[in-house]
Design a protein around this motif. Structure first.
Motif, PDB file in Angstrom:
ATOM      1  N   VAL A  52      -0.644  15.015 -16.422  1.00 14.15           N
ATOM      2  CA  VAL A  52       0.655  14.755 -16.697  1.00 14.15           C
ATOM      3  C   VAL A  52       0.799  13.964 -18.043  1.00 14.15           C
ATOM      4  O   VAL A  52       1.406  14.205 -18.972  1.00 14.15           O
ATOM      5  N   GLU A  53      -0.297  12.937 -18.163  1.00 17.49           N
ATOM      6  CA  GLU A  53      -0.126  11.999 -19.350  1.00 17.49           C
ATOM      7  C   GLU A  53      -0.558  12.848 -20.694  1.00 17.49           C
ATOM      8  O   GLU A  53      -0.065  12.670 -21.845  1.00 17.49           O
ATOM      9  N   MET A  85      -7.036  11.277  -5.031  1.00 20.97           N
ATOM     10  CA  MET A  85      -6.237  12.533  -5.015  1.00 20.97           C
ATOM     11  C   MET A  85      -5.356  12.636  -5.919  1.00 20.97           C
ATOM     12  O   MET A  85      -5.055  14.004  -6.692  1.00 20.97           O
ATOM     13  N   THR A  86      -4.732  11.628  -6.805  1.00 26.32           N
ATOM     14  CA  THR A  86      -3.887  11.860  -7.534  1.00 26.32           C
ATOM     15  C   THR A  86      -4.188  11.534  -9.213  1.00 26.32           C
ATOM     16  O   THR A  86      -3.824  12.017 -10.064  1.00 26.32           O
ATOM     17  N   LEU A 112       1.725   6.254  -7.105  1.00 32.47           N
ATOM     18  CA  LEU A 112       0.586   7.344  -7.647  1.00 32.47           C
ATOM     19  C   LEU A 112       1.318   8.854  -7.376  1.00 32.47           C
ATOM     20  O   LEU A 112       1.191   9.717  -8.227  1.00 32.47           O
ATOM     21  N   SER A 156       0.827  -1.277   0.011  1.00 31.27           N
ATOM     22  CA  SER A 156       0.096   0.006   0.078  1.00 31.27           C
ATOM     23  C   SER A 156       1.059   1.353   0.063  1.00 31.27           C
ATOM     24  O   SER A 156       0.667   2.260  -0.957  1.00 31.27           O
ATOM     25  N   ILE A 182      -6.787  -5.309   7.841  1.00 30.98           N
ATOM     26  CA  ILE A 182      -5.465  -4.722   7.318  1.00 30.98           C
ATOM     27  C   ILE A 182      -6.015  -4.500   5.886  1.00 30.98           C
ATOM     28  O   ILE A 182      -5.531  -3.164   5.279  1.00 30.98           O
ATOM     29  N   CYS A 183      -6.544  -5.549   5.102  1.00 32.73           N
ATOM     30  CA  CYS A 183      -6.849  -5.363   3.605  1.00 32.73           C
ATOM     31  C   CYS A 183      -7.756  -4.346   3.271  1.00 32.73           C
ATOM     32  O   CYS A 183      -7.909  -3.465   2.595  1.00 32.73           O
ATOM     33  N   THR A 213      -7.421   3.287   2.044  1.00 33.62           N
ATOM     34  CA  THR A 213      -6.448   4.132   2.022  1.00 33.62           C
ATOM     35  C   THR A 213      -5.896   4.658   0.404  1.00 33.62           C
ATOM     36  O   THR A 213      -5.864   5.408  -0.035  1.00 33.62           O
ATOM     37  N   LEU A 214      -5.710   3.257  -0.286  1.00 36.86           N
ATOM     38  CA  LEU A 214      -5.429   3.408  -1.794  1.00 36.86           C
ATOM     39  C   LEU A 214      -6.552   3.940  -2.695  1.00 36.86           C
ATOM     40  O   LEU A 214      -6.191   4.941  -3.343  1.00 36.86           O
ATOM     41  N   LYS A 270       2.086  15.235 -21.813  1.00 40.16           N
ATOM     42  CA  LYS A 270       3.174  14.224 -22.637  1.00 40.16           C
ATOM     43  C   LYS A 270       2.619  14.236 -24.112  1.00 40.16           C
ATOM     44  O   LYS A 270       3.302  14.341 -25.036  1.00 40.16           O
ATOM     45  N   ARG A 326      -4.144  14.704 -11.540  1.00 43.28           N
ATOM     46  CA  ARG A 326      -2.850  15.259 -11.834  1.00 43.28           C
ATOM     47  C   ARG A 326      -2.167  14.274 -12.774  1.00 43.28           C
ATOM     48  O   ARG A 326      -1.644  14.588 -13.728  1.00 43.28           O
ATOM     49  N   ILE A 327      -2.365  12.980 -12.449  1.00 39.66           N
ATOM     50  CA  ILE A 327      -1.935  11.936 -13.328  1.00 39.66           C
ATOM     51  C   ILE A 327      -2.310  12.111 -14.783  1.00 39.66           C
ATOM     52  O   ILE A 327      -1.447  11.975 -15.800  1.00 39.66           O
ATOM     53  N   SER A 355      -5.900   7.717  -2.049  1.00 45.31           N
ATOM     54  CA  SER A 355      -4.718   8.369  -2.601  1.00 45.31           C
ATOM     55  C   SER A 355      -4.988   8.341  -4.350  1.00 45.31           C
ATOM     56  O   SER A 355      -4.508   9.196  -4.969  1.00 45.31           O
ATOM     57  N   ASN A 356      -5.813   7.207  -4.759  1.00 46.03           N
ATOM     58  CA  ASN A 356      -5.754   7.309  -6.271  1.00 46.03           C
ATOM     59  C   ASN A 356      -6.695   8.467  -6.627  1.00 46.03           C
ATOM     60  O   ASN A 356      -6.425   9.298  -7.759  1.00 46.03           O
ATOM     61  N   SER A 413      -6.309  -0.769   4.033  1.00 46.57           N
ATOM     62  CA  SER A 413      -5.310  -0.408   2.965  1.00 46.57           C
ATOM     63  C   SER A 413      -5.849  -0.212   1.734  1.00 46.57           C
ATOM     64  O   SER A 413      -5.736   0.704   0.843  1.00 46.57           O
TER      65      SER A 413
END
Lengths: 201, 173
Positions: B39-40, B31-32, A83, A76, B17-18, B24-25, B43, B35-36, B28-29, B21
Motif C-alpha cells: 500500500v505504501e 499477516m499484514t 494493522l 492489542s 496476558i502480555c 497475537t500481535l 502511494k 500488504r502494508i 497479525s503484524n 497479546s
C-alpha cells in the motif's frame, strides 16, 4: 432478560447521550458519515473482542492489576484493527488517522470492560458489547450527518450521493470543533426535553 | 514469604496476558506486513507518476531521478514536516534547473475543510513552474498565495517543499 443487555446500550443507556462516554473521538471523527461508520466498525470490533476476552478470564484476573490487564487486551485489539485497516482499507485508514490508535483510550471500551464484562458471563458481555457499539454508531452517525450536510452542503456515503445538494453556501464552522459541540448540545437538549416531558405526564 | 506469594499471584496473570497479546500481535503484524508495504509503495509510485508523468524513475540515496527517453529530466523526492496538526508528507518533482514541475500531497492531517485545501489542485498547481527561491508565501516575499483561514498550513507546506528542494539541489550539484 438477556435481550435487554443488547437493547439497553442502544437506547436506554446510550453510551454517548446517556453515559456521555467516548466524546473525544466523537467530536473529532464526526465530520463525515463514512468516517463515522468506519470508526464505529473499529469500536465494534474492539469492544466486542475485549468484552468477550475479559469476561472469559474474569476469574483469573487479580483485582489489583485489572486495569493494566484490560488495557493490554484493549490495546492489542486496537493494534490489530489498525494493522488490518492499513493493509486492506488504506483510504479509510488515512482519513481516520490518529483516531484509530486512540480507540485504546476511548472510555466506552474501558468503561464497559470495567463496569460490565469483568463481572458478567460471556454471553451477556457479548450482547452488551454489540449493543453499546450500535448505540455509539447511532450517536456518531447522527451527529456526522448533521455536520456533513451543513458543512459541505451535501452528503456522500462511500461514493453514493445520498443528498446531492442541500445548500449552495455551506457553513465551515460545522466542520470545526464548535460545530461538533453545537450539534451534540442540540441533540442532547432535544432528548432531555423529551425525557422531562415524559416524566411530567 | 506471604508478600512474595502475593506478588507472584498478582503478576503471573498479567505476565501471561502480555505474552499472549505479544504473540497475537506478532502474528497479525506478519499477516499484514506485506500488504502494508504494498500500500505504501503504491502511494509513492502513484505520486511519482503524478509529478513527472510518463517518466521512469531510478532510486538514488534519498530521491528519485526521473528519466524520459533515457535522459535525466529532474528529481522527485518526498518532503516531510510538521503542519498545523500532524505531519504533512508530499511528493515534489523538480527539473534539473531548480524549477518545480509539480507537487502532490501524499498524506496530511490538517483541519478538515480549511487546512486540507493544501492538498487540492487549486493550491498545489501554484508550485508548478516556480523556482526554489520563489517557493514562499506572498507575505514572506515569495509567489505562493496562502489559503484564507489556513495561513499556518499554507506556510508549513511551502517551507517543507522549499527546504527539501534546496537540500536535493545541493546534493545533486
Amino acid at each position: 432478560m438477556k435481550l435487554d443487555e443488547l437493547t439497553k446500550g442502544v437506547f436506554k443507556y446510550n453510551p454517548i447521550f446517556y453515559l456521555m462516554l467516548g466524546l473525544c473521538p466523537l467530536l473529532a471523527v464526526s465530520t463525515r458519515v463514512d468516517n463515522a461508520l468506519g470508526m464505529s466498525l473499529g469500536v465494534l470490533f474492539v469492544l466486542v473482542g475485549s468484552n468477550v476476552i475479559i469476561s472469559l478470564f474474569r476469574q483469573w484476573i487479580p483485582p489489583e492489576v485489572r486495569i493494566p490487564c484490560f488495557i493490554v487486551v484493549i490495546a492489542s485489539f486496537v493494534t490489530i484493527v489498525d494493522l488490518f485497516m492499513h493493509g486492506y482499507v488504506p483510504e479509510l485508514h488515512e482519513r481516520l488517522g490518529i483516531y484509530i490508535p486512540l480507540i485504546v483510550v476511548n472510555c466506552i471500551i474501558l468503561g464497559r470492560v470495567e463496569a460490565f464484562a469483568s463481572k458478567k458471563p460471556v454471553s451477556h458481555s457479548l450482547l452488551d458489547g454489540i449493543g453499546m457499539s450500535i448505540g455509539f454508531m447511532l450517536g456518531i452517525v447522527a451527529i456526522a450527518s448533521v455536520r456533513e450536510v451543513l458543512s459541505t452542503g451535501a452528503m456522500t456515503i462511500f461514493g453514493y450521493a445520498i443528498i446531492p445538494i442541500f445548500t449552495e453556501t455551506p457553513a465551515t464552522v460545522m466542520l470545526l470543533p464548535p460545530g461538533a459541540f453545537l450539534t451534540i448540545a442540540i441533540i442532547m437538549a432535544l432528548i432531555n426535553y423529551k425525557n422531562i416531558r415524559k416524566e411530567r405526564k | 514469604m506471604e508478600s512474595v506469594k502475593r506478588i507472584v499471584r498478582i503478576s503471573i496473570p498479567l505476565i501471561l496476558i502480555c505474552i499472549v497479546s505479544g504473540a497475537t500481535l506478532t502474528v497479525s503484524n506478519d499477516m499484514t506486513k506485506g500488504r502494508i508495504e504494498e500500500v505504501e509503495e503504491r502511494k509513492i509510485n502513484g505520486s511519482l507518476s503524478i509529478v513527472f508523468p510518463g517518466a521512469s524513475f531510478n532510486k538514488m540515496d534519498d530521491y528519485y531521478s526521473a528519466m524520459i527517453n533515457g535522459e535525466e529530466m529532474g528529481y522527485a523526492f518526498v518532503a516531510e514536516g510538521s503542519g498545523y496538526s500532524g505531519t504533512i508528507k508530499t511528493m515534489v518533482g523538480m527539473y534539473q534547473n531548480g524549477t518545480i514541475s509539480r507537487i502532490h500531497v501524499i498524506s496530511q492531517l490538517e483541519t478538515p475543510g480549511l487546512g486540507t485545501q493544501i492538498a487540492e489542485p487549486d493550491f498545489t498547481n501554484q508550485f508548478s513552474g516556480k523556482r526554489i527561491e520563489d517557493i514562499r508565501l506572498r507575505r514572506d516575499g515569495g509567489l505562493i498565495d496562502s489559503i484564507t483561514g489556513a495561513t499556518i498550513s499554507s506556510r508549513a507546506i511551502t517551507e517543507i517543499v522549499r527546504t527539501r528542494a534546496e537540500e536535493v539541489m545541493n546534493e545533486t550539484r
